[in-house]
Enzyme design. Structure first.
Site, PDB file in Angstrom:
ATOM      1  N   LYS A 195       0.794  -1.227   0.000  1.00  0.00           N
ATOM      2  CA  LYS A 195       0.000   0.000   0.000  1.00  0.00           C
ATOM      3  C   LYS A 195       0.832   1.286   0.000  1.00  0.00           C
ATOM      4  O   LYS A 195       0.344   2.333  -0.430  1.00  0.00           O
ATOM      5  CB  LYS A 195      -0.958  -0.010   1.197  1.00  0.00           C
ATOM      6  CG  LYS A 195      -2.016  -1.101   1.090  1.00  0.00           C
ATOM      7  CD  LYS A 195      -3.029  -1.027   2.190  1.00  0.00           C
ATOM      8  CE  LYS A 195      -4.099  -2.096   1.997  1.00  0.00           C
ATOM      9  NZ  LYS A 195      -5.212  -1.962   2.958  1.00  0.00           N
TER      10      LYS A 195
ATOM     11  N   ASP B 190     -10.047   2.343   2.036  1.00  0.00           N
ATOM     12  CA  ASP B 190      -9.985   1.802   3.397  1.00  0.00           C
ATOM     13  C   ASP B 190     -10.431   2.865   4.402  1.00  0.00           C
ATOM     14  O   ASP B 190     -11.175   2.586   5.332  1.00  0.00           O
ATOM     15  CB  ASP B 190      -8.561   1.368   3.749  1.00  0.00           C
ATOM     16  CG  ASP B 190      -8.108   0.128   3.010  1.00  0.00           C
ATOM     17  OD1 ASP B 190      -8.961  -0.711   2.688  1.00  0.00           O
ATOM     18  OD2 ASP B 190      -6.900  -0.008   2.762  1.00  0.00           O
TER      19      ASP B 190
ATOM     20  N   GLY C 115      -0.538  -2.058  15.080  1.00  0.00           N
ATOM     21  CA  GLY C 115      -0.128  -2.081  13.682  1.00  0.00           C
ATOM     22  C   GLY C 115       0.433  -0.738  13.275  1.00  0.00           C
ATOM     23  O   GLY C 115       0.172   0.277  13.921  1.00  0.00           O
TER      24      GLY C 115
ATOM     25  N   GLY D  54       1.366  -0.244   9.500  1.00  0.00           N
ATOM     26  CA  GLY D  54       1.488  -0.240   8.046  1.00  0.00           C
ATOM     27  C   GLY D  54       0.478   0.668   7.371  1.00  0.00           C
ATOM     28  O   GLY D  54      -0.123   1.559   7.989  1.00  0.00           O
TER      29      GLY D  54
ATOM     30  N   MET E 134      -2.576   0.068   6.149  1.00  0.00           N
ATOM     31  CA  MET E 134      -3.943  -0.016   6.660  1.00  0.00           C
ATOM     32  C   MET E 134      -4.046   0.653   8.020  1.00  0.00           C
ATOM     33  O   MET E 134      -5.070   1.253   8.356  1.00  0.00           O
ATOM     34  CB  MET E 134      -4.375  -1.481   6.755  1.00  0.00           C
ATOM     35  CG  MET E 134      -5.841  -1.667   7.114  1.00  0.00           C
ATOM     36  SD  MET E 134      -6.924  -0.996   5.836  1.00  0.00           S
ATOM     37  CE  MET E 134      -8.535  -1.472   6.476  1.00  0.00           C
TER      38      MET E 134
END
Length: 273
Positions: free
Chosen positions: A69, A105, A128, A130, A132
């Site tokens: 991404k 998203d 997380g 990253g 997303m």
């Protein structure tokens, strides 16, 4: 499905771990709407070559999943505001060789925060760092959340994400708890080494009011199962997948299906999991 023919419009997805979610969702809608289109998932061995193929073969749309991404940004021609704002891409639209990047998203997460009436005064643990995670953190920030802690072992990525949105960062959960816990890592994802692993300790799940897992496959991840078993408000990655895929479909085709058509496509998608 319409017989394959030379005039078909092709859309694809690129992911390190392809699933049938997008394939079933999009192809179901193509058939329901009588479109001469087809959708196929791929696991690229070379991202740059794959994107060159999108351009050179006239592939209309391309969904981008983990871990591409952010890496794909350098390979497109234009960045829509939705992708520029969070420096993350999950959708590419090809207009006669010009590739424009979007991020659906973010809109999916934002819709789910609103639909579930999540309280902006709640504390949040977001695991997380990253692409997303960027979309998720941005959606929480824009919904008015301030007490958000990013949990990520990678200090550069984790601290960078936290600083970007004015949140805090910790490398490990330890004894931390929060009202809302959000998993935006591959933990619990089918086919991975941690597919049977709970993304948060049982004690953290027990202390939370809302359990949110962005992992879409399987729909019932260990975290989702634990949340439901504890009577929590649960938001699943399957819900995220449906909402973001719908917006991708609209970007590719210019058509917005009816609510009934979307529900039917979602049911067909989940039946294949």
């Amino acid at each position: 499905m319409t017989m394959l023919n030379k005039d078909m419009t092709l859309c694809i997805s690129l992911s390190a771990r392809p699933s049938n979610n997008g394939t079933r969702f999009h192809n179901h809608l193509y058939e329901a709407l009588g479109l001469n289109w087809i959708y196929k998932a791929f696991a690229p061995t070379d991202l740059a070559q794959a994107i060159a193929g999108v351009r050179g073969l006239g592939i209309r749309g391309c969904a981008i999943s983990m871990p591409y991404k952010e890496a794909v940004i350098a390979l497109v021609d234009r960045m829509d505001a939705s992708a520029t704002a969070i420096e993350s891409v999950n959708t590419i639209v090809n207009d006669e060789g010009v590739l424009t990047a979007y991020n659906t998203d973010y809109s999916a997460i934002a819709q789910l925060i609103e639909r579930n009436a999540l309280d902006p005064e709640s504390s949040v643990l977001l695991r997380g760092s990253g692409g997303m995670a960027k979309a998720t953190a941005a959606a929480f920030r824009d919904a008015g959340f301030h007490d958000v802690t990013i949990v990520a072992r990678n200090e550069k990525a984790g601290r960078g994400l936290a600083d970007l949105y004015g949140f805090s960062w910790i490398p490990e959960l330890g004894e931390r708890t929060a009202d809302i816990i959000v998993n935006v890592t591959p933990i619990g994802m089918a086919g991975g080494s941690e597919e049977h692993t709970l993304a948060f300790p049982e004690s953290t799940v027990a202390a939370a009011s809302v359990v949110f897992d962005v992992v879409a496959l399987p729909a019932e991840t260990p975290l989702v199962v634990a949340g439901r078993g504890s009577g929590k408000t649960v938001i699943s990655g399957a819900e995220v997948a449906t909402l973001q895929a719908l917006e991708q479909f609209v970007l590719y085709t210019g058509i917005r299906p009816s609510d009934a058509q979307v529900r039917a496509a979602e049911e067909f998608m989940r039946a294949g999991q």
